[in-house]
Scaffold this motif. Sequence first.
Motif, PDB file in Angstrom:
ATOM      1  N   GLN A  11      -2.952  -7.328   7.960  1.00  0.00           N
ATOM      2  CA  GLN A  11      -3.156  -5.889   7.907  1.00  0.00           C
ATOM      3  C   GLN A  11      -3.208  -5.365   6.515  1.00  0.00           C
ATOM      4  OE1 GLN A  11       0.477  -4.257   9.436  1.00  0.00           O
ATOM      5  NE2 GLN A  11      -0.180  -4.138  11.662  1.00  0.00           N
ATOM      6  N   ARG A  12      -2.965  -6.063   5.525  1.00  0.00           N
ATOM      7  CA  ARG A  12      -3.036  -5.796   4.176  1.00  0.00           C
ATOM      8  C   ARG A  12      -4.538  -5.834   3.958  1.00  0.00           C
ATOM      9  NH1 ARG A  12      -3.989  -6.935  -0.928  1.00  0.00           N
ATOM     10  NH2 ARG A  12      -2.630  -6.042  -2.627  1.00  0.00           N
ATOM     11  N   GLU A  13      -5.051  -6.867   4.229  1.00  0.00           N
ATOM     12  CA  GLU A  13      -6.638  -6.933   4.003  1.00  0.00           C
ATOM     13  C   GLU A  13      -7.468  -5.938   4.786  1.00  0.00           C
ATOM     14  OE1 GLU A  13      -7.614 -11.006   4.932  1.00  0.00           O
ATOM     15  OE2 GLU A  13      -6.454 -11.804   3.373  1.00  0.00           O
ATOM     16  N   ILE A  36      -7.123   6.427   6.399  1.00  0.00           N
ATOM     17  CA  ILE A  36      -7.148   4.931   6.090  1.00  0.00           C
ATOM     18  C   ILE A  36      -6.701   4.313   7.393  1.00  0.00           C
ATOM     19  CG2 ILE A  36      -6.018   3.274   4.863  1.00  0.00           C
ATOM     20  CD1 ILE A  36      -5.900   5.065   2.510  1.00  0.00           C
ATOM     21  N   ALA A  37      -5.701   4.834   7.870  1.00  0.00           N
ATOM     22  CA  ALA A  37      -5.127   4.419   9.246  1.00  0.00           C
ATOM     23  C   ALA A  37      -6.199   4.385  10.254  1.00  0.00           C
ATOM     24  CB  ALA A  37      -3.921   4.999   9.478  1.00  0.00           C
ATOM     25  N   ALA A  46       2.131   1.950   9.705  1.00  0.00           N
ATOM     26  CA  ALA A  46       1.615   0.524   9.123  1.00  0.00           C
ATOM     27  C   ALA A  46       1.116   0.742   7.736  1.00  0.00           C
ATOM     28  CB  ALA A  46       0.438   0.082   9.997  1.00  0.00           C
ATOM     29  N   ILE A  47       0.535   1.844   7.490  1.00  0.00           N
ATOM     30  CA  ILE A  47       0.231   2.041   5.999  1.00  0.00           C
ATOM     31  C   ILE A  47       1.589   2.173   5.002  1.00  0.00           C
ATOM     32  CG2 ILE A  47      -0.802   3.500   4.293  1.00  0.00           C
ATOM     33  CD1 ILE A  47      -2.940   2.160   6.663  1.00  0.00           C
ATOM     34  N   GLY A  52       3.922   1.812   1.152  1.00  0.00           N
ATOM     35  CA  GLY A  52       4.924   2.771   0.958  1.00  0.00           C
ATOM     36  C   GLY A  52       4.328   4.430   0.781  1.00  0.00           C
ATOM     37  N   SER A  53       2.763   4.426   0.479  1.00  0.00           N
ATOM     38  CA  SER A  53       2.234   5.796   0.518  1.00  0.00           C
ATOM     39  C   SER A  53       0.902   5.471   0.112  1.00  0.00           C
ATOM     40  CB  SER A  53       3.095   6.362  -0.820  1.00  0.00           C
ATOM     41  OG  SER A  53       2.568   5.639  -1.924  1.00  0.00           O
TER      42      SER A  53
END
Length: 198
Positions: A11-13, A36-37, A46-47, A52-53
């Motif tokens: 998910q991070r990638e 972005i989402a 998820a973001i 966090g932001s």
Amino acid sequence: MAAEGTHEAHQREAIIAAARRLLDEEGPRALTTRRIAEACGLSTMAIYSRFGSKEGVVEALYSDGFAELTATLGRVRRTASPANDVARLTEAYRAFALDRPSVYSVMFERVIAEFRPDPQSAARAQEAFLVLEHRVADLVGSDPGSPDASRAAYSLWALVHGLVMLELRGMGHGQSPDGPAVRFRHAVRHLVAGLTVA
């Protein structure tokens, strides 16, 4: 537990890749949590849960960018010629910036006005400079961390960064028949020669 960690890493990638695409294609104004989402097919939650932001995503772009730059510079092998090593290091730096102009702008231009790197990310940025400083120390015959090596490395970085920024902005051509790559090598060669003599 391992599967959950892998899922989080994926998910991070995906989020970082989506943010980079938005930067490349639409510029920094496109970097909103919602965009972005949408770009990575995840929810805004998820973001928030991963970063966090929006600023957390930018922090990751900044930190990852410097980690990549440090790794890129670190792959330039030492040889018997410190002058050639430093020249090849600057070529690697230029190639990195030209290949990732949007991320480079996050790293150096504060294109996200509200973003300020945290101390850990700032330390990551310093690691890239230390790679350069160690190679320049070989060139000037001094120890890494010494005033001579640090000043020389700072001068070299300032020159290389300035040349890269001019090239990225399509500026500095003047009436010269040479292309940016030739001008870059010419300027670096002269500074390296001066450092070697000094």
